[in-house]
Design a protein around this motif. Sequence first.
Motif, PDB file in Angstrom:
ATOM      1  N   ARG A 100       0.838  -1.193   0.000  1.00  0.00           N
ATOM      2  CA  ARG A 100       0.000   0.000   0.000  1.00  0.00           C
ATOM      3  C   ARG A 100       0.879   1.252   0.000  1.00  0.00           C
ATOM      4  O   ARG A 100       2.003   1.240   0.487  1.00  0.00           O
ATOM      5  CB  ARG A 100      -0.893   0.009   1.241  1.00  0.00           C
ATOM      6  CG  ARG A 100      -1.838  -1.174   1.339  1.00  0.00           C
ATOM      7  CD  ARG A 100      -2.858  -1.147   0.240  1.00  0.00           C
ATOM      8  NE  ARG A 100      -3.845  -2.204   0.387  1.00  0.00           N
ATOM      9  CZ  ARG A 100      -4.834  -2.410  -0.490  1.00  0.00           C
ATOM     10  NH1 ARG A 100      -4.943  -1.632  -1.555  1.00  0.00           N
ATOM     11  NH2 ARG A 100      -5.697  -3.393  -0.313  1.00  0.00           N
ATOM     12  N   THR A 101       0.324   2.324  -0.530  1.00  0.00           N
ATOM     13  CA  THR A 101       1.084   3.569  -0.591  1.00  0.00           C
ATOM     14  C   THR A 101       1.577   3.996   0.783  1.00  0.00           C
ATOM     15  O   THR A 101       2.727   4.423   0.934  1.00  0.00           O
ATOM     16  CB  THR A 101       0.220   4.681  -1.211  1.00  0.00           C
ATOM     17  OG1 THR A 101      -0.193   4.292  -2.521  1.00  0.00           O
ATOM     18  CG2 THR A 101       0.984   5.996  -1.292  1.00  0.00           C
ATOM     19  N   ASP A 102       0.726   3.862   1.781  1.00  0.00           N
ATOM     20  CA  ASP A 102       1.106   4.306   3.125  1.00  0.00           C
ATOM     21  C   ASP A 102       2.209   3.455   3.744  1.00  0.00           C
ATOM     22  O   ASP A 102       2.811   3.863   4.741  1.00  0.00           O
ATOM     23  CB  ASP A 102      -0.120   4.288   4.041  1.00  0.00           C
ATOM     24  CG  ASP A 102      -1.136   5.360   3.666  1.00  0.00           C
ATOM     25  OD1 ASP A 102      -0.726   6.343   3.014  1.00  0.00           O
ATOM     26  OD2 ASP A 102      -2.321   5.210   4.015  1.00  0.00           O
ATOM     27  N   GLU A 103       2.468   2.275   3.177  1.00  0.00           N
ATOM     28  CA  GLU A 103       3.522   1.403   3.696  1.00  0.00           C
ATOM     29  C   GLU A 103       4.868   1.651   3.025  1.00  0.00           C
ATOM     30  O   GLU A 103       5.890   1.111   3.462  1.00  0.00           O
ATOM     31  CB  GLU A 103       3.146  -0.068   3.490  1.00  0.00           C
ATOM     32  CG  GLU A 103       1.886  -0.506   4.235  1.00  0.00           C
ATOM     33  CD  GLU A 103       1.502  -1.936   3.911  1.00  0.00           C
ATOM     34  OE1 GLU A 103       1.214  -2.696   4.846  1.00  0.00           O
ATOM     35  OE2 GLU A 103       1.517  -2.292   2.711  1.00  0.00           O
ATOM     36  N   LEU A 104       4.864   2.462   1.978  1.00  0.00           N
ATOM     37  CA  LEU A 104       6.074   2.663   1.187  1.00  0.00           C
ATOM     38  C   LEU A 104       6.702   4.029   1.460  1.00  0.00           C
ATOM     39  O   LEU A 104       6.006   5.049   1.550  1.00  0.00           O
ATOM     40  CB  LEU A 104       5.750   2.548  -0.301  1.00  0.00           C
ATOM     41  CG  LEU A 104       5.219   1.178  -0.764  1.00  0.00           C
ATOM     42  CD1 LEU A 104       4.746   1.277  -2.217  1.00  0.00           C
ATOM     43  CD2 LEU A 104       6.300   0.107  -0.627  1.00  0.00           C
ATOM     44  N   GLU A 105       8.021   4.010   1.573  1.00  0.00           N
ATOM     45  CA  GLU A 105       8.791   5.255   1.655  1.00  0.00           C
ATOM     46  C   GLU A 105       9.310   5.528   0.244  1.00  0.00           C
ATOM     47  O   GLU A 105      10.137   4.774  -0.280  1.00  0.00           O
ATOM     48  CB  GLU A 105       9.945   5.106   2.637  1.00  0.00           C
ATOM     49  CG  GLU A 105       9.491   4.792   4.062  1.00  0.00           C
ATOM     50  CD  GLU A 105      10.675   4.477   4.967  1.00  0.00           C
ATOM     51  OE1 GLU A 105      11.825   4.833   4.606  1.00  0.00           O
ATOM     52  OE2 GLU A 105      10.449   3.876   6.027  1.00  0.00           O
ATOM     53  N   ILE A 106       8.801   6.573  -0.373  1.00  0.00           N
ATOM     54  CA  ILE A 106       9.100   6.847  -1.784  1.00  0.00           C
ATOM     55  C   ILE A 106      10.004   8.075  -1.883  1.00  0.00           C
ATOM     56  O   ILE A 106       9.682   9.147  -1.365  1.00  0.00           O
ATOM     57  CB  ILE A 106       7.795   7.063  -2.572  1.00  0.00           C
ATOM     58  CG1 ILE A 106       6.870   5.845  -2.410  1.00  0.00           C
ATOM     59  CG2 ILE A 106       8.099   7.310  -4.054  1.00  0.00           C
ATOM     60  CD1 ILE A 106       5.507   6.008  -3.069  1.00  0.00           C
ATOM     61  N   THR A 107      11.106   7.878  -2.555  1.00  0.00           N
ATOM     62  CA  THR A 107      12.069   8.969  -2.749  1.00  0.00           C
ATOM     63  C   THR A 107      12.530   8.989  -4.203  1.00  0.00           C
ATOM     64  O   THR A 107      12.457   7.973  -4.920  1.00  0.00           O
ATOM     65  CB  THR A 107      13.295   8.803  -1.832  1.00  0.00           C
ATOM     66  OG1 THR A 107      13.901   7.518  -2.065  1.00  0.00           O
ATOM     67  CG2 THR A 107      12.892   8.889  -0.359  1.00  0.00           C
ATOM     68  N   GLU A 198      -2.403   1.006  -7.033  1.00  0.00           N
ATOM     69  CA  GLU A 198      -2.863   1.909  -5.983  1.00  0.00           C
ATOM     70  C   GLU A 198      -3.492   3.162  -6.608  1.00  0.00           C
ATOM     71  O   GLU A 198      -3.269   3.474  -7.781  1.00  0.00           O
ATOM     72  CB  GLU A 198      -1.699   2.325  -5.068  1.00  0.00           C
ATOM     73  CG  GLU A 198      -1.374   1.313  -3.976  1.00  0.00           C
ATOM     74  CD  GLU A 198      -2.457   1.297  -2.909  1.00  0.00           C
ATOM     75  OE1 GLU A 198      -2.380   2.085  -1.954  1.00  0.00           O
ATOM     76  OE2 GLU A 198      -3.400   0.487  -3.056  1.00  0.00           O
ATOM     77  N   THR A 199      -4.286   3.855  -5.816  1.00  0.00           N
ATOM     78  CA  THR A 199      -4.889   5.104  -6.284  1.00  0.00           C
ATOM     79  C   THR A 199      -4.363   6.307  -5.500  1.00  0.00           C
ATOM     80  O   THR A 199      -4.552   7.446  -5.927  1.00  0.00           O
ATOM     81  CB  THR A 199      -6.424   5.050  -6.136  1.00  0.00           C
ATOM     82  OG1 THR A 199      -6.763   4.780  -4.775  1.00  0.00           O
ATOM     83  CG2 THR A 199      -7.025   3.971  -7.022  1.00  0.00           C
ATOM     84  N   LYS A 200      -3.728   6.038  -4.378  1.00  0.00           N
ATOM     85  CA  LYS A 200      -3.179   7.119  -3.569  1.00  0.00           C
ATOM     86  C   LYS A 200      -1.778   7.466  -4.061  1.00  0.00           C
ATOM     87  O   LYS A 200      -0.944   6.580  -4.240  1.00  0.00           O
ATOM     88  CB  LYS A 200      -3.124   6.716  -2.094  1.00  0.00           C
ATOM     89  CG  LYS A 200      -2.703   7.847  -1.178  1.00  0.00           C
ATOM     90  CD  LYS A 200      -2.787   7.426   0.288  1.00  0.00           C
ATOM     91  CE  LYS A 200      -2.406   8.581   1.193  1.00  0.00           C
ATOM     92  NZ  LYS A 200      -2.515   8.227   2.629  1.00  0.00           N
ATOM     93  N   SER A 201      -1.521   8.739  -4.262  1.00  0.00           N
ATOM     94  CA  SER A 201      -0.246   9.196  -4.812  1.00  0.00           C
ATOM     95  C   SER A 201       0.558   9.978  -3.780  1.00  0.00           C
ATOM     96  O   SER A 201       0.030  10.410  -2.745  1.00  0.00           O
ATOM     97  CB  SER A 201      -0.491  10.093  -6.036  1.00  0.00           C
ATOM     98  OG  SER A 201      -1.253   9.417  -7.010  1.00  0.00           O
ATOM     99  N   VAL A 202       1.832  10.148  -4.077  1.00  0.00           N
ATOM    100  CA  VAL A 202       2.695  11.022  -3.273  1.00  0.00           C
ATOM    101  C   VAL A 202       3.326  12.040  -4.226  1.00  0.00           C
ATOM    102  O   VAL A 202       3.626  11.726  -5.393  1.00  0.00           O
ATOM    103  CB  VAL A 202       3.784  10.230  -2.528  1.00  0.00           C
ATOM    104  CG1 VAL A 202       3.160   9.306  -1.500  1.00  0.00           C
ATOM    105  CG2 VAL A 202       4.662   9.447  -3.489  1.00  0.00           C
ATOM    106  N   THR A 203       3.511  13.244  -3.733  1.00  0.00           N
ATOM    107  CA  THR A 203       4.132  14.299  -4.534  1.00  0.00           C
ATOM    108  C   THR A 203       5.532  14.572  -3.997  1.00  0.00           C
ATOM    109  O   THR A 203       5.714  14.782  -2.787  1.00  0.00           O
ATOM    110  CB  THR A 203       3.296  15.585  -4.498  1.00  0.00           C
ATOM    111  OG1 THR A 203       1.994  15.312  -5.025  1.00  0.00           O
ATOM    112  CG2 THR A 203       3.952  16.688  -5.322  1.00  0.00           C
TER     113      THR A 203
END
Length: 234
Positions: A100-107, A198-203
């Motif tokens: 899930r998006t909330d479980e991932l640290e995206i850099t 997933e549908t939740k994004s990070v900017t």
Amino acid sequence: MRVRKLTIAAMALAAGLSLTACQNDDDGTDRSAAPPAASTASSSTGGSDSAGSDQQGGTDSEGKTPNGTGGTGGTGGTGGTGGTGGTGGTDEDGKAAKCRTDELEITATDATIGGDDRGTVAVDLKNGGGRDCSLAGYAGVDVKTNSGTLSAERTGESAPSVVLADGDTVTFGITYPINDSGGSGVRVTGLVVTPPDETKSVTLDWPGGATLPVTDGSGTPVRVGPLGSAGQGG
């Protein structure tokens, strides 16, 4: 004559005494004897049945207890245990559940190789959910500019499925045209990443070149490679 009368009187007296004695003998019962004791009806404790059994405790004619202890009720059938729920890190098929998006640290970092005609941004997806999770395919990538948003095109490479243990990282690449036109170009203001399925994004901040060349659509597009395409996106 007088003597005869006395004799007759004496005989009459004797006859009367004899009659009285006979009447006493006819009763056949000694009036002085105590009358027989009246019989006392014995009280039965519960009464006896036809077989002479004492009915204490309610026994039947054969001496058996009619009110037998009730048959022991069958223990209710044990309800089936509900199906074991997933362990949180697995799906119905026993495979690792998707990340899930909330479980991932995206850099995102600049991964451009000197002398290349394209710029490259490497995006890391690190599992920080405390469980194994899986990813497959392509992430969604949008580049934000002062002229609008550009959606990255997929390179078309094979997109494998990967399982990330907690703390593991998978990387994919984004390539874009370098602005060497001498003009101001299009200023990049940000990067939007959506993990696969997933549908939740990070900017994120854009780590690459500050601008993209102005194009009429015939130039090199922004492209995104599949998971595992570290560095160059294709």
